[in-house]
Every structure is written in structure tokens, then in C-alpha cells.
Design an enzyme around this catalytic site. Sequence first.
Site, PDB file in Angstrom:
ATOM      1  CG  LEU A 285      58.896 -17.021   6.574  1.00  0.00           C
ATOM      2  CD1 LEU A 285      58.185 -17.373   6.198  1.00  0.00           C
ATOM      3  CD2 LEU A 285      60.126 -16.051   6.112  1.00  0.00           C
ATOM      4  N   GLY A 286      59.483 -16.634  11.529  1.00  0.00           N
ATOM      5  CA  GLY A 286      59.027 -15.871  12.012  1.00  0.00           C
ATOM      6  C   GLY A 286      57.847 -17.312  13.549  1.00  0.00           C
TER       7      GLY A 286
ATOM      8  N   GLY B 131      54.685 -17.904  15.724  1.00  0.00           N
ATOM      9  CA  GLY B 131      53.660 -18.074  16.092  1.00  0.00           C
ATOM     10  C   GLY B 131      53.114 -17.985  17.390  1.00  0.00           C
TER      11      GLY B 131
ATOM     12  CG  PHE C 118      48.282 -21.300  15.866  1.00  0.00           C
ATOM     13  CD1 PHE C 118      47.423 -21.924  16.035  1.00  0.00           C
ATOM     14  CD2 PHE C 118      47.605 -19.430  15.680  1.00  0.00           C
ATOM     15  CE1 PHE C 118      46.002 -21.321  16.667  1.00  0.00           C
ATOM     16  CE2 PHE C 118      46.823 -19.323  15.971  1.00  0.00           C
ATOM     17  CZ  PHE C 118      45.668 -20.095  16.634  1.00  0.00           C
TER      18      PHE C 118
ATOM     19  NE  ARG D 241      60.433 -23.447  16.969  1.00  0.00           N
ATOM     20  CZ  ARG D 241      61.643 -23.708  16.853  1.00  0.00           C
ATOM     21  NH1 ARG D 241      62.836 -24.294  16.179  1.00  0.00           N
ATOM     22  NH2 ARG D 241      61.812 -23.963  18.054  1.00  0.00           N
ATOM     23  CB  VAL D 242      56.284 -19.174  10.031  1.00  0.00           C
ATOM     24  CG1 VAL D 242      55.346 -19.035   8.330  1.00  0.00           C
ATOM     25  CG2 VAL D 242      54.781 -18.979  10.509  1.00  0.00           C
TER      26      VAL D 242
ATOM     27  CE  LYS E  53      51.381 -20.005  10.713  1.00  0.00           C
ATOM     28  NZ  LYS E  53      49.524 -18.997  11.754  1.00  0.00           N
TER      29      LYS E  53
ATOM     30  CG  ASP F 251      44.068 -14.598  16.786  1.00  0.00           C
ATOM     31  OD1 ASP F 251      44.561 -13.291  17.971  1.00  0.00           O
ATOM     32  OD2 ASP F 251      44.709 -14.839  16.970  1.00  0.00           O
TER      33      ASP F 251
HETATM   34  N1  LIG Z   1      52.240 -16.318   4.547  1.00  0.00           N
HETATM   35  C1  LIG Z   1      53.330 -16.062   4.828  1.00  0.00           C
HETATM   36  N2  LIG Z   1      54.350 -15.501   4.337  1.00  0.00           N
HETATM   37  C2  LIG Z   1      55.413 -14.771   5.086  1.00  0.00           C
HETATM   38  N3  LIG Z   1      55.993 -14.696   6.042  1.00  0.00           N
HETATM   39  C3  LIG Z   1      54.085 -15.051   7.114  1.00  0.00           C
HETATM   40  C4  LIG Z   1      52.935 -16.012   6.714  1.00  0.00           C
HETATM   41  N4  LIG Z   1      53.167 -16.731   7.558  1.00  0.00           N
HETATM   42  C5  LIG Z   1      53.183 -16.237   8.817  1.00  0.00           C
HETATM   43  N5  LIG Z   1      54.982 -15.099   8.144  1.00  0.00           N
HETATM   44  C6  LIG Z   1      55.782 -15.263   8.996  1.00  0.00           C
HETATM   45  O1  LIG Z   1      55.693 -15.753  10.239  1.00  0.00           O
HETATM   46  C7  LIG Z   1      55.372 -15.586  11.561  1.00  0.00           C
HETATM   47  C8  LIG Z   1      54.175 -15.664  12.384  1.00  0.00           C
HETATM   48  O2  LIG Z   1      53.593 -16.494  11.947  1.00  0.00           O
HETATM   49  P1  LIG Z   1      51.800 -16.513  12.549  1.00  0.00           P
HETATM   50  O3  LIG Z   1      52.257 -17.402  13.968  1.00  0.00           O
HETATM   51  O4  LIG Z   1      51.142 -15.602  11.802  1.00  0.00           O
HETATM   52  O5  LIG Z   1      52.319 -15.634  14.438  1.00  0.00           O
HETATM   53  P2  LIG Z   1      50.850 -15.289  14.852  1.00  0.00           P
HETATM   54  O6  LIG Z   1      49.866 -16.629  15.533  1.00  0.00           O
HETATM   55  O7  LIG Z   1      51.383 -14.576  16.269  1.00  0.00           O
HETATM   56  O8  LIG Z   1      50.456 -14.207  14.432  1.00  0.00           O
HETATM   57  C9  LIG Z   1      54.103 -13.805  11.205  1.00  0.00           C
HETATM   58  O9  LIG Z   1      54.648 -13.061  11.856  1.00  0.00           O
HETATM   59  C10 LIG Z   1      54.713 -13.166   9.488  1.00  0.00           C
HETATM   60  O10 LIG Z   1      56.528 -13.301   9.789  1.00  0.00           O
END
Ligand SMILES: Nc1ncnc2c1ncn2[C@@H]1O[C@H](COP(=O)(O)OP(=O)(O)O)[C@@H](O)[C@H]1O
Length: 687
Positions: free
Chosen positions: A368-369, A371, A373, A375-376, A391, A488
Site C-alpha cells: 500500500l505504501g 512510510g 516506519f 512497509r504497509v 505494517k 506525529d
Molecule cells: N490502515 C491502512 N489502510 C490503508 N492504507 C494504509 C493504512 N495504513 C497505511 N496505509 C498506506 O501506507 C502508507 C504508508 O503508511 P505509514 O507507515 O503510515 O506512512 P508514514 O509513516 O509516512 O505516515 C500510507 O501513506 C497509506 O497510503
Amino acid sequence: MSSSSSMLQNCKRLLSISLCVIIIAVGVKVDASGAAADQFVYSGFAGANVTLDGAAVVTPSGLLELTNGTLRQKAHAIHPAPLRFRNGTPETARSFSASFVFGILCPDTDACGHGIVLFVAPGSYDLSAAFPSQYIGLVNGTTNGDAGDHLFGVELDTDQNNEFRDIDGNHVGVDVNSLESVSSATAGYYDDRGGGGAFRNLTLASGEAMRVWVDYDGEEKRIDVTMAPLRMAKPSKPLISTAYDLSSVLTDVARVGFSSATGSFNSRHYVLGWSFAMDGPAPAIDISKLPKLPRFGPKHRARLAEIVPPVATAGLILSVGAIVVLLVRRRLRYSEVQEDWEVEFGPHRFSYKDLFNATEGFKNKNLLGVGGFGRVYKGVLPGSKMEIAVKKVSHDSKQGMKEFIAEVVSIGRLQHRNLVQLLGYCRRKGELLLVYEYMSNGSLDKHLYGGSDKPILDWDQRFKIIKGIAAGLLYLHEEWEKVIIHRDIKASNVLLDNDVDGRLGDFGLARLYDHGANPHTTHVVGTIGYLAPELGRTSKATPLTDVFAFGIFVLEVTCGQRPIKQNSNGDQLLLMDWVADHWHKGSLTDTVDARLHGSYNVGEASLALKIGLLCSHPLSGARPSMRQVIKYLNGDMPLPELNPTLQSFESLALMQNEGFDSYIMSYPSSMATMTTMSNLSGKVTTT
Ligand SMILES: Nc1ncnc2c1ncn2[C@@H]1O[C@H](COP(=O)(O)OP(=O)(O)O)[C@@H](O)[C@H]1O
Ligand SMILES: *[C@@H]1O[C@H](CO)[C@@H](O)[C@H](O)[C@H]1NC(C)=O
Ligand SMILES: *[C@@H]1O[C@H](CO)[C@@H](O)[C@H](O)[C@H]1NC(C)=O
Ligand SMILES: *[C@@H]1O[C@H](CO)[C@@H](O)[C@H](O)[C@H]1NC(C)=O
Ligand SMILES: *[C@@H]1O[C@H](CO)[C@@H](O)[C@H](O)[C@H]1NC(C)=O
């Protein structure tokens, strides 16, 4: 097949074993004598004079095994004699060429790490201080990017690491003093056959032997990297060809070798053969003499299936072996860490196997992304068919883990319609997996800055999100049994659910890095642009530092701009100063996102802007509590008198006094959402 290799085959079949041994021994002797000059060739490493450290060993069959599948290993294999890399006046780097054959075995090609680097480094460069994992045993957090390293390398990288802006999880890169490559490309080659020169990709961690050529042209000052499957001749077009003068990078005399490391994935890294030459092409590696790569994974089973029927008895033994391999693999694949004290948290723990299956083995298509911390991944739980987001957080420290898990469990009890529900966790060696409710509309920043594919959120949606996040934050600050500070708050930590309602994510996570850290070193957790000025002085997060970040967030959502923006001269400007300035000039609503084309509720928007400014007041005492904020937002209470002039000029002056100038002003706005974080996580710390 080359003539020498077919000769060897015939030799095997027809002549006595002893004769073959003599021929091979002569071959090795020729190879070894080459090493005396500025060149060497190893077609297999049996008896080779190579200096090994870390996990590196030469197996009885002559394979140079850099890592053996154990997690967080590092290894080096270095040619023992230093070589002269520069000469002439002024001193310039000489041409050199290296070629090698490698193999990377990894049971799950979507979760491999981390790779192999062929490097050139001065004898004084301290490899023992380098880290495993994404640092590939070559650098550490301090030495990465340091021009004093005098380091050149070509990386074969099987994991995408954001910190080094990796292009993907299967690439080749040219590295100069840093693992952030000066040039990189997805692994593959330009196929000469058929005259097309078409690009064909290769999977580094396929378990197949492949060949790499690294050529530096000292006259043209160009680095070429070429790769190909083992039995293919060197393709005429390099995979990477980059202009770079190594004269100021390399030292006069330097060592050449391999570095490799694993992290939290089970991977094995092998080198089968290696050759090197100064001022000329690297000597040919005799492919027929190379040792065989071991096999495991799906290919292993496929091959077994072909062999089993004709040889019945051997087949039985092999299938028993295969079952053992499968069981061991299964254990490795699903292995997790559980300690006695965790039993009490049982119900909140997910099995790794379930998370692995839910995310189809953490496949990239479910990513999904990424971040700060980790990968998600998106997943669907096998039993309930519930959609989840997993995550993966890597943690190197055991310290504070117990407290953190306790906190995760208590956070799991927090329930509010504006918080992303944490469902549970799973622990593996070096890794923590946090399981959240899946948010179908992704994170808010993608909607605010996502480019043309995302529709711009309309004003009603934005105002609803602001109110929702205020409610979620009030719940954390005041409506739970103890005060929880988010630390944050920012657009990328706000996720949107099915109804495009805002939900606050990542709460409590920042605490992990507090628990692990030395209490005597102060550090700030948060994101540049959202940090309250007093954090520079006290480093102590309070509800009012959250209110500050919330204020910035409100401005961001209303203006559709990042907290640190660029003005028309390209200078950096704090969003709050820009808004305050407009307010002072009586043009407050000019700051509302232009992409709304004027269709917004003027009263609500200017209320939001003023609340944003009030919350991000440089003096913490002047900021409201979240309870008051909600009353202002609902129109249940009038805003207090504010002095726009004071706010605007004060913020910069205050921030500079607090020692924030050096980084607020030096960060490009594109980095404004970069999270500052402790060393523990590999994020940046502000001390
Ligand atoms: N519960 C979730 N449902 C859907 N997408 C999510 C969820 N948590 C995170 N993501 C996706 O994963 C990406 C990275 O998450 P995250 O680790 O929270 O980034 P950051 O640490 O930069 O805030 C987010 O930008 C979002 O697109
Ligand atoms: C791998 O190497 C490490 C030493 O680096 C050793 O402790 C471990 O037992 C080895 N594992 C296997 C499976 O050979
Ligand atoms: C290995 O190479 C080093 C440096 O060239 C040399 O000093 C050493 O004697 C060699 N060792 C063997 C066993 O050949
Ligand atoms: C990195 O290595 C250098 C020596 O090469 C050492 O001085 C430094 O402390 C190391 N940094 C970390 C973070 O370990
Ligand atoms: C390589 O190419 C094939 C087809 O050309 C494609 O199916 C595959 O996904 C590619 N692999 C990678 C790692 O890009």
C-alpha cells in the site's frame, strides 16, 4: 557450450579421474599465477587466496558463500593484495575491469535481502563498523554518504530501500561513497540475439547463476555495468553506462572485494567465480570449472519431480529429503519470536502464517505504501475475510519491546470512529508487524497532493476531516484513561475510510523509539514542519505540541499546501507565516486552496485558517486545548482575539532562537514530510 567445457565433459566420461584432476590442477595453477600481476581470475574458489570475514566461507565444492540464510549476517571477501588504482601526474584513476558470477537464493522472491556489492575501498576503511541489512555490510549510518570513505561499488540489490531511494527490489546500482546510487537500473540485459537489442529483465534472487562485468574507462571517465545469464556472451550494450570520474574517489592503493548482508529475510549470497584486471579486460572465467549453486525453493521441487520416476529407490530417498526441506522451509518462513511475558497478550497476537497468507506472502502487488516506519501491505484475513493493513516495522533493539507491546495492546483497546483501529501485532526476529483496519481511501496527503488522478477533496469533505481529526485527538488527549500524545500528526498519518471520514493513524508508534532510546540523550520525534518550537529546547512532547501539529495540519488541508512551501523566488517559507501574512494584509481567504475554484464556505474556511494559526502559535501558552478547538469548530464558542502581526514575525524569531533555523530553513520543501526519528529505526533524529 564452449570447447573447453565440452572437452571437460568428454574427459569426465572417457578418461580416468586422475587425468582430469591433473588438467584441473593445471588450470588452477594458471589462474593463481595471474594474481601476481595486476590481475587475477578465480573459476571457483577452492584453494583461492581470498581474505574472508563475517559469515563468508569457501565451501568444499569451491563456492564462495557470503551468507548462509541466517538473518542479519554480514560478510566480506577481499583480494588479499592491495592494487594500485591511480597513477600519473596529476593522479588519475586507471582503467580497470572486473567480472564475476554470482547466485542469490531466496525461498520467497518477494522477501529477499539485501544483496551483494563489488567494492573498491582503501585499506584503512573500517568494514567491521559497517551494518548488515540495507547497509549491505559496506557502510553504517555515519559512513554512508561520507566523501572521506573513498568507496566505489556496484550493488546487486534485492530489496527496495526508501532511505537510499532505491528504484525497486531487483536492481543494479553504481555507488560512490553511498548506497544511494549515482545510477541504477532494474536488473537485466540488452539482448544482442536477433539484432533487436531488446531489454530482458533478470531476477537477481532467482537462484540462477548470472554474470556481471564492471568496466571503468580511465580515459573517458565512464563506468559501464553489464550483466547476462551465465551462458550468454557479454552483451554489447551495457545495462548501465554512466559518466563518472573516479580520480577523486579512489585512493592510490585500494582493496577490491565483495560485501554482502542479510536483514530480516532468509537469503543466501554466493560468488562462483571472479576475475579482475587493471588497464585491460578482466580475464575470462572458465564457466566449465565453476562450482554448482545449491538449490532450494520451488525450482528444487520441480527438478526433483522430473528425476523421481526413472530412479525409484533414489526417488524415495529424495522425496523424504524434499519433505524435510519443505518442513524446514515452512518453519523458516513462518518462524516468529515469542517470549514468556507475551503469553498474557495472547488474544492480540496474530500468527505470522496468517499474516503471510493474508498478504499473499507480502507480495509487492499488495504494497500500500512505504512510510518512515516501514512497509504497509494490504491483506485479507483467511478466516474472516476481513480486510487489513499490515505494517512491517523493523526493530533492531530488544530494549523497550515489552513496554511497547504492552502499549500496543493497550492501544488496541482504544476505539474511536476517528482513529484507525489497531487490531493486533505479530513479532518476528528483527521485525514487528502491526495489523490495522484497512482504510479504502488511503492517506489524505495523496488526495491533497496526489496529482491529477485523485479528485480534489471538496470543502465540505475537508471541513469534516478537520473536525473528525480534532475529535480523534481530543479522545487521545482527554477521553481515555490516560493522556496519549500522538507526536506525529500530519496529512500522511490521516487515513480516509469508506465515507471519506478522516481517521488518525500511527498513534503511539512514535513511543517505541522513546522506549528504546537512552534517557540521557534527548531527541525529537515528529516531522519537520510540524514540530512545535519548544521541542527544540525541551524535546518533551506534550498535548500542546500535538495541538501545534494539528494547527499546521488544518492550514495544510485548507490551503492544500505543504507546511514548508516555496515562494516565487524559490525561497522557503513556513505555511503558517504565509497565512499569517495574508491575514495581516486582510486577504486571509486568498490562501484557501485555489483548486477549489472559490467554491467553499467562506465563514468555515476563515474559521479553519484562524484556528490553524491559533493552534500553531509559537508560544505554547497561547494555544487552545483540543476541547476548546472543537467548540470553536462547532461555533459553540467565539475565537479569542488574535494579533496577526505578532504571530507572523514572532514565529520565525522564536524558532531561530530555539535552534530550529538550521534545519527548518535548510530542508527543501519536498522533504517537508520527511519524518524525523531516532537512529533506532533508521529515520533521522534531531538532537
Ligand atoms: N490502515 C491502512 N489502510 C490503508 N492504507 C494504509 C493504512 N495504513 C497505511 N496505509 C498506506 O501506507 C502508507 C504508508 O503508511 P505509514 O507507515 O503510515 O506512512 P508514514 O509513516 O509516512 O505516515 C500510507 O501513506 C497509506 O497510503
Ligand atoms: C551460518 O553461519 C553462521 C556463522 O556466520 C553460523 O553460526 C550458522 O550456524 C550457519 N548456519 C548454517 C545453516 O549453516
Ligand atoms: C595470499 O596473498 C597474500 C598477499 O598477496 C600473500 O602475502 C600470502 O602469502 C598469500 N597466501 C597464500 C597461502 O598463498
Ligand atoms: C560507523 O563507522 C565508523 C568507523 O568506520 C565509526 O566511527 C562510527 O561510529 C560508526 N557509526 C555508527 C552509527 O556505528
Ligand atoms: C520480467 O519480464 C516478464 C515478461 O517480460 C514479466 O512477466 C516479469 O514480471 C518481469 N519481471 C520483473 C522482475 O520485472
